[in-house]
Write a protein that holds these residues in place. Sequence first.
Motif, PDB file in Angstrom:
ATOM      1  N   GLY A  63       0.810  -1.219   0.000  1.00  0.00           N
ATOM      2  CA  GLY A  63       0.000   0.000   0.000  1.00  0.00           C
ATOM      3  C   GLY A  63       0.844   1.271   0.000  1.00  0.00           C
ATOM      4  N   LEU A  64       2.055   1.195   0.543  1.00  0.00           N
ATOM      5  CA  LEU A  64       2.911   2.389   0.549  1.00  0.00           C
ATOM      6  C   LEU A  64       3.181   2.873  -0.875  1.00  0.00           C
ATOM      7  N   PHE A  65       3.109   1.922  -1.831  1.00  0.00           N
ATOM      8  CA  PHE A  65       3.424   2.309  -3.207  1.00  0.00           C
ATOM      9  C   PHE A  65       2.239   2.956  -3.937  1.00  0.00           C
ATOM     10  N   SER A  66       1.121   3.115  -3.265  1.00  0.00           N
ATOM     11  CA  SER A  66       0.055   3.956  -3.829  1.00  0.00           C
ATOM     12  C   SER A  66      -0.364   5.019  -2.820  1.00  0.00           C
ATOM     13  N   LEU A  67       0.470   5.223  -1.808  1.00  0.00           N
ATOM     14  CA  LEU A  67       0.082   6.160  -0.752  1.00  0.00           C
ATOM     15  C   LEU A  67       0.076   7.616  -1.235  1.00  0.00           C
ATOM     16  N   PRO A  98      -5.276  -8.312 -10.755  1.00  0.00           N
ATOM     17  CA  PRO A  98      -4.376  -7.291 -10.205  1.00  0.00           C
ATOM     18  C   PRO A  98      -2.913  -7.668 -10.452  1.00  0.00           C
ATOM     19  N   PRO A  99      -2.025  -6.711 -10.292  1.00  0.00           N
ATOM     20  CA  PRO A  99      -0.600  -7.000 -10.529  1.00  0.00           C
ATOM     21  C   PRO A  99      -0.057  -7.987  -9.503  1.00  0.00           C
ATOM     22  N   SER A 100       1.137  -8.473  -9.762  1.00  0.00           N
ATOM     23  CA  SER A 100       1.790  -9.344  -8.771  1.00  0.00           C
ATOM     24  C   SER A 100       2.565  -8.451  -7.797  1.00  0.00           C
ATOM     25  N   LEU A 101       3.002  -9.038  -6.703  1.00  0.00           N
ATOM     26  CA  LEU A 101       3.810  -8.266  -5.756  1.00  0.00           C
ATOM     27  C   LEU A 101       5.105  -7.806  -6.409  1.00  0.00           C
ATOM     28  N   ASN A 102       5.644  -8.633  -7.282  1.00  0.00           N
ATOM     29  CA  ASN A 102       6.856  -8.217  -7.984  1.00  0.00           C
ATOM     30  C   ASN A 102       6.602  -6.976  -8.834  1.00  0.00           C
ATOM     31  N   ASP A 103       5.423  -6.931  -9.482  1.00  0.00           N
ATOM     32  CA  ASP A 103       5.088  -5.726 -10.257  1.00  0.00           C
ATOM     33  C   ASP A 103       5.058  -4.503  -9.333  1.00  0.00           C
ATOM     34  N   ILE A 104       4.455  -4.689  -8.179  1.00  0.00           N
ATOM     35  CA  ILE A 104       4.314  -3.548  -7.255  1.00  0.00           C
ATOM     36  C   ILE A 104       5.679  -3.137  -6.698  1.00  0.00           C
ATOM     37  N   TYR A 105       6.455  -4.126  -6.268  1.00  0.00           N
ATOM     38  CA  TYR A 105       7.731  -3.803  -5.628  1.00  0.00           C
ATOM     39  C   TYR A 105       8.796  -3.350  -6.633  1.00  0.00           C
ATOM     40  N   SER A 106       8.564  -3.599  -7.918  1.00  0.00           N
ATOM     41  CA  SER A 106       9.565  -3.171  -8.903  1.00  0.00           C
ATOM     42  C   SER A 106       9.658  -1.647  -8.978  1.00  0.00           C
ATOM     43  N   GLU A 142      14.598  -6.141  -4.540  1.00  0.00           N
ATOM     44  CA  GLU A 142      15.741  -7.029  -4.225  1.00  0.00           C
ATOM     45  C   GLU A 142      15.516  -7.745  -2.889  1.00  0.00           C
ATOM     46  N   TRP A 143      15.032  -6.989  -1.909  1.00  0.00           N
ATOM     47  CA  TRP A 143      14.753  -7.572  -0.586  1.00  0.00           C
ATOM     48  C   TRP A 143      13.709  -8.693  -0.704  1.00  0.00           C
ATOM     49  N   TRP A 144      12.661  -8.439  -1.472  1.00  0.00           N
ATOM     50  CA  TRP A 144      11.561  -9.400  -1.571  1.00  0.00           C
ATOM     51  C   TRP A 144      12.015 -10.678  -2.289  1.00  0.00           C
ATOM     52  N   ASN A 145      12.903 -10.509  -3.244  1.00  0.00           N
ATOM     53  CA  ASN A 145      13.297 -11.655  -4.070  1.00  0.00           C
ATOM     54  C   ASN A 145      14.589 -12.323  -3.629  1.00  0.00           C
ATOM     55  N   ARG A 146      15.076 -11.948  -2.469  1.00  0.00           N
ATOM     56  CA  ARG A 146      16.360 -12.504  -2.062  1.00  0.00           C
ATOM     57  C   ARG A 146      16.214 -14.004  -1.776  1.00  0.00           C
ATOM     58  N   SER A 147      17.317 -14.677  -1.901  1.00  0.00           N
ATOM     59  CA  SER A 147      17.304 -16.085  -1.528  1.00  0.00           C
ATOM     60  C   SER A 147      18.155 -16.246  -0.269  1.00  0.00           C
ATOM     61  N   ARG A 148      18.111 -17.405   0.300  1.00  0.00           N
ATOM     62  CA  ARG A 148      18.835 -17.613   1.552  1.00  0.00           C
ATOM     63  C   ARG A 148      20.337 -17.340   1.403  1.00  0.00           C
ATOM     64  N   LYS A 149      20.870 -17.579   0.195  1.00  0.00           N
ATOM     65  CA  LYS A 149      22.298 -17.368   0.000  1.00  0.00           C
ATOM     66  C   LYS A 149      22.700 -15.915   0.195  1.00  0.00           C
ATOM     67  N   SER A 150      21.798 -15.008  -0.096  1.00  0.00           N
ATOM     68  CA  SER A 150      22.168 -13.596   0.008  1.00  0.00           C
ATOM     69  C   SER A 150      21.815 -13.006   1.380  1.00  0.00           C
ATOM     70  N   GLU A 151      21.384 -13.837   2.276  1.00  0.00           N
ATOM     71  CA  GLU A 151      20.979 -13.332   3.581  1.00  0.00           C
ATOM     72  C   GLU A 151      22.077 -12.504   4.260  1.00  0.00           C
TER      73      GLU A 151
END
Length: 492
Positions: free
Chosen positions: A354-358, A465-473, A480-489
């Motif tokens: 929601g912050l991305f349409s605030l 509706p869009p995907s979360l990736n669409d929104i977070y892009s 990057e935070w949303w799509n991180r994998s355990r290796k990049s923790e």
Amino acid sequence: MTTKYMTFSMYQGAMNRIFTKIKSIFRSPSHVGQEPVKADLIQSDIESNRSLCVVPWTHTFISPQSERRMCCASREKSSFVQQYIDQPGHSGVNYNPKTLEEHWNSEYMRNIRLKMLRGEKLSECEVCQDQVLNLSTYKDWFNKFLFPDLLKDLAKHTDQTGHTSLKPISYDYRIHNTCNFKCRMCGEQLSSAWESEKRVHNEWSEKNDPWMIPEVKVKIDGFQKNVVEAELIQSIEEKRIREIYWVGGEPLVWDLHWNMMQKMIDLGFSDQVFCRYNTNLSHIKFKGKHLGKDLLPHYKGYLICASIDGTGAIGEWIRTGLNWENFLANFKEMQMGPGGKDSIALDVTLTLPGLFSLKDMFDVAIELDSQVITKIIFAFDPEIVLSPLALPRDVLNEVLADLIAYIEPRVTPKTQSILETLRDLQRRPTFQEAYPDTYEEAFYRGRYHQLKVSARRKDGEPGKPPSLNDIYSKHPKVYEWWNRSRKSEAKL
Ligand code: SF4
């Protein structure tokens, strides 16, 4: 509802302004036929007693699963089904609901009253005491707006055991969970649409959701219909109600709402009743009746909190079932109701998407000249990855600074709560700071859950509706935070 949000939700700034506006049309009721009880309590100075709240003397709440509690904001131990706000514990296995008569002066309620009168801090009331959701509190709604005159007399209506002669005059009865939406941060307890989806996909268990066991569900439905609904009708027939809170589920799709509202008019005491709504505002007409034209003009006052957590496609992602254009049209129509623009507010729960349409929400509020009530999605658990607090501190600060820079120069008294809540978010600990040991694993569990729901609802596909990736892009670091994998923790 509540909403898995905190349905209730009347607070700082915006609410104080609404209190002032509508105070002139609403005064505290007298308690007809209730004799004061002589009390001999250790009573603190009312002014300095920060624990005291009129709720245990005036208000009653029941969930669609028959859980009784002081109010929708209190964190209590569940007797059967744990809810999102409850104190840690496990759901019970025995459905053994209590009638209002059994609950109202039960040992539990009597103890609560005595503790409040003594000025003791109650863990059940930490949402108000610690301003967990926002800077103003639900307690203010009752103590400052609805029943301020009662505060000083509570001891007179209470004996030494905590028994009160007062009867409830404010009702938040969530008779069932019928709702036409399935908002992402809500769930099956408060939305029949969510419940159906979970049943279809077999995503419930007898252990975690005992209320969904078919035989138990039949019992719950029977109790809610035959006992709870009857209690509400009785309070109406006794002309005792002074405030009614319609929240669900979605109350405007309930026959019960329309019938009870008409009944209070027919009984001739609706002009003593204040109505409060939390609604998705998808329907404002029912069987030929219009909420703003046929019902509300007969009431003492009302406040409609129209839940909306994002605009356009982002809003439709958060609130599955929302049609943004329909919402806007209904909102404008209700602004022309008898209470005008001050009796309807945009009720915004801040989530990370929601912050991305605030910024757009802020612009819409200015254009509509509407009050905004702002609160933060519940964040008692780091698995709630839709919370802004799920972000790492530096990324969160960046997102908030950008929003504040946009809003601050044009903020108005009616939109002030957005700015205040953003500043509040700057001060709150992130999940990473609050749960350093469990944050990472909780993130992956929370994200897994969101992605599963997303796949089921076909986010990002044509007509959806869009995907979360669409929104977070919109923000590379969030993406990057949303799509991180355990290796990049280690980098985070
Ligand atoms: S203090 Fe807050 S949580 Fe406690 S009963 Fe009052 S309104 Fe509810």
